[in-house]
Scaffold this active site. Structure first.
Site, short mmCIF file in Angstrom:
data_model
loop_
_atom_site.label_atom_id
_atom_site.label_comp_id
_atom_site.label_asym_id
_atom_site.label_seq_id
_atom_site.Cartn_x
_atom_site.Cartn_y
_atom_site.Cartn_z
N SER A 124 0.82 -1.21 0.00
CA SER A 124 0.00 0.00 0.00
C SER A 124 0.85 1.26 0.00
CB SER A 124 -0.85 0.05 1.27
OG SER A 124 -1.69 -1.05 1.34
N HIS A 145 -1.27 -2.57 -7.02
CA HIS A 145 -1.93 -2.23 -5.76
C HIS A 145 -3.45 -2.34 -5.92
CE1 HIS A 145 -2.98 1.04 -2.60
NE2 HIS A 145 -3.03 -0.17 -2.08
N GLU A 157 -4.05 0.38 -8.73
CA GLU A 157 -2.99 1.37 -8.97
C GLU A 157 -1.73 0.60 -9.42
OE1 GLU A 157 -2.38 3.32 -5.19
OE2 GLU A 157 -2.24 5.26 -6.16
N ASN A 195 -3.43 6.15 -1.23
CA ASN A 195 -3.18 6.22 0.21
C ASN A 195 -2.45 7.49 0.65
OD1 ASN A 195 -4.56 3.90 0.91
ND2 ASN A 195 -2.83 2.60 0.34
N1 LIG Z 1 -6.23 -3.92 3.80
C1 LIG Z 1 -6.33 -3.11 2.78
O1 LIG Z 1 -7.30 -2.35 2.65
C2 LIG Z 1 -5.27 -3.11 1.71
C3 LIG Z 1 -5.53 -2.53 0.48
C4 LIG Z 1 -4.55 -2.57 -0.52
C5 LIG Z 1 -3.33 -3.18 -0.27
N2 LIG Z 1 -3.09 -3.75 0.96
C6 LIG Z 1 -1.78 -4.38 1.17
O2 LIG Z 1 -1.93 -5.77 1.00
C7 LIG Z 1 -0.99 -6.46 1.85
C8 LIG Z 1 -1.75 -7.42 2.74
O3 LIG Z 1 -2.70 -6.71 3.51
P1 LIG Z 1 -3.98 -7.43 4.15
O4 LIG Z 1 -4.95 -6.37 4.46
O5 LIG Z 1 -4.37 -8.60 3.31
O6 LIG Z 1 -3.34 -7.97 5.52
P2 LIG Z 1 -3.79 -9.25 6.38
O7 LIG Z 1 -3.24 -9.00 7.74
O8 LIG Z 1 -5.25 -9.53 6.21
O9 LIG Z 1 -3.00 -10.46 5.68
C9 LIG Z 1 -1.62 -10.56 5.63
C10 LIG Z 1 -1.27 -12.02 5.48
O10 LIG Z 1 0.13 -12.16 5.24
C11 LIG Z 1 0.55 -13.33 5.86
N3 LIG Z 1 1.99 -13.37 6.00
C12 LIG Z 1 2.77 -12.73 6.91
N4 LIG Z 1 4.06 -13.09 6.73
C13 LIG Z 1 4.09 -13.96 5.69
C14 LIG Z 1 5.12 -14.70 5.05
N5 LIG Z 1 6.40 -14.61 5.46
N6 LIG Z 1 4.80 -15.51 4.04
C15 LIG Z 1 3.51 -15.64 3.62
N7 LIG Z 1 2.48 -14.96 4.20
C16 LIG Z 1 2.78 -14.15 5.22
C17 LIG Z 1 -0.21 -13.33 7.18
O11 LIG Z 1 -0.23 -14.63 7.78
C18 LIG Z 1 -1.57 -12.85 6.75
O12 LIG Z 1 -2.43 -13.93 6.42
C19 LIG Z 1 -0.22 -5.36 2.60
O13 LIG Z 1 0.95 -5.06 1.89
C20 LIG Z 1 -1.21 -4.21 2.56
O14 LIG Z 1 -0.60 -2.96 2.69
C21 LIG Z 1 -4.03 -3.74 1.94
#
Ligand SMILES: NC(=O)c1ccc[n+]([C@@H]2O[C@H](COP(=O)([O-])OP(=O)(O)OC[C@H]3O[C@@H](n4cnc5c(N)ncnc54)[C@H](O)[C@@H]3O)[C@@H](O)[C@H]2O)c1
Length: 296
Positions: A124, A145, A157, A195
């Site tokens: 993000s 993204h 994005e 963001n």
């Molecule tokens: N939440 C949002 O609105 C949003 C929107 C766009 C982008 N993102 C980005 O997407 C990514 C994930 O966010 P999310 O909201 O899904 O978080 P989340 O906490 O729901 O999921 C993250 C996952 O990553 C896993 N993980 C951690 N370390 C790991 C590893 N070494 N190998 C494999 N898996 C691993 C965790 O177990 C977890 O299941 C981040 O980079 C975040 O910034 C989030």
């Protein structure tokens, strides 16, 4: 590049959380073979359960037919080990928003991938150029993204690192097009476009709560009805995940060195409490009962 631009057939997804399961969902529906990995086995299973439930809802709403749902579910394979991603044409990393976590994943997965495979991150906010430099393939590394929830939000994005090859970028564009999404290009600056604008607004809403200007309900109602936003900023923060919100504010604060991006201490406190929003059952609202109850 060895892979022609429209020849991506398989997609590995690393991280089966909110975003990873959504990316696997839309990629499988678009006809890609998908392998879904997570460091926590139970997250892969809960990710698959979420996909099944969300696809069933899409069928009930008449957005997809049952044949398409069945075929898509069959295209997704749980991958407990990263070496199961070795044949993937494209790998999308959607793990926790933490640079060290992401770097560690790249160090583990890169030696396992085909040399021509493209690696994308769903970060993000973190610099695509810096993340790319931690891989063995900066020219085949790109920021894709997605927005949350991925099956619903039509925007993506796209972010090019300094070394990203034109063909890699074109491949990413074609990939998101095939998913039926609209994309826009953002330069590689902290938190990109969405963001950079959205998170300071959410952080300000949390300051507004912290300073007692309004309650959770007052702030969310004011922004929904007063600014015509679909969701209140605190509701949206819970939806994004408060740990992710805090990480993005820290990236903005560090990357742009301007005090206006200082994360609100109340946001820090909620994250320290483990009140990470909807995914944790509690954030600015408590989701453990039938209807969300504000925590302040
Ligand atoms: N939440 C949002 O609105 C949003 C929107 C766009 C982008 N993102 C980005 O997407 C990514 C994930 O966010 P999310 O909201 O899904 O978080 P989340 O906490 O729901 O999921 C993250 C996952 O990553 C896993 N993980 C951690 N370390 C790991 C590893 N070494 N190998 C494999 N898996 C691993 C965790 O177990 C977890 O299941 C981040 O980079 C975040 O910034 C989030």
């Amino acid at each position: 590049m060895a892979i022609p631009m429209n020849d991506i057939q398989s997609v590995g997804v690393i991280g089966a959380g909110q975003m990873g399961n959504g990316i696997a969902h839309v990629a499988a529906l678009a006809g890609y073979t998908v392998y879904l990995n997570d460091v926590a086995k139970e997250r892969i299973q809960s990710g698959l359960a979420t996909i099944t439930g969300n696809m069933a809802r899409q069928v009930a709403a008449g957005r997809i037919d049952d044949e398409a749902r069945k075929a898509a579910v069959e295209r997704i394979t749980p991958a407990e080990n990263l070496d199961e991603l070795s044949e993937m044409d494209l790998v999308v990393e959607a793990a926790t928003e933490n640079e060290q976590v992401k770097r560690k994943i790249y160090a583990q997965v890169c030696p396992l991938l085909k040399p021509e495979a493209v690696l994308a991150t769903n970060t993000s906010s973190i610099s695509i150029t810096r993340l790319a430099a931690a891989t063995d393939r900066p020219e085949r590394f790109v920021g894709i993204h997605f927005m949350n929830p991925v099956p619903v939000m039509e925007f993506v994005e796209l972010v090019r690192g300094i070394a990203t090859a034109d063909e890699t970028f074109a491949l990413a564009q074609r990939f998101v097009e095939r998913l039926g999404k609209v994309s826009a290009v953002a330069e590689d600056f902290p938190a990109f476009i969405v963001n950079r604008i959205l998170l300071p607004m959410i952080n300000e809403a949390i300051y507004t709560l912290y300073e007692g200007v309004g309650s959770v309900i007052a702030i969310d109602t004011a922004m929904r009805l007063g600014a015509n936003h679909k969701m209140g900023p605190l509701q949206l923060a819970d939806f994004i995940g408060l740990d992710t919100c805090l990480s993005i504010m820290q990236v903005l604060h560090d990357g742009l060195a301007d005090s206006k991006y200082r994360p609100c201490p109340l946001l820090v406190k909620y994250v320290e409490a483990g009140w990470l929003g909807r995914k944790a059952g509690r954030g600015f609202y408590d989701y453990r009962g039938e209807t969300p109850v504000p925590t302040r």
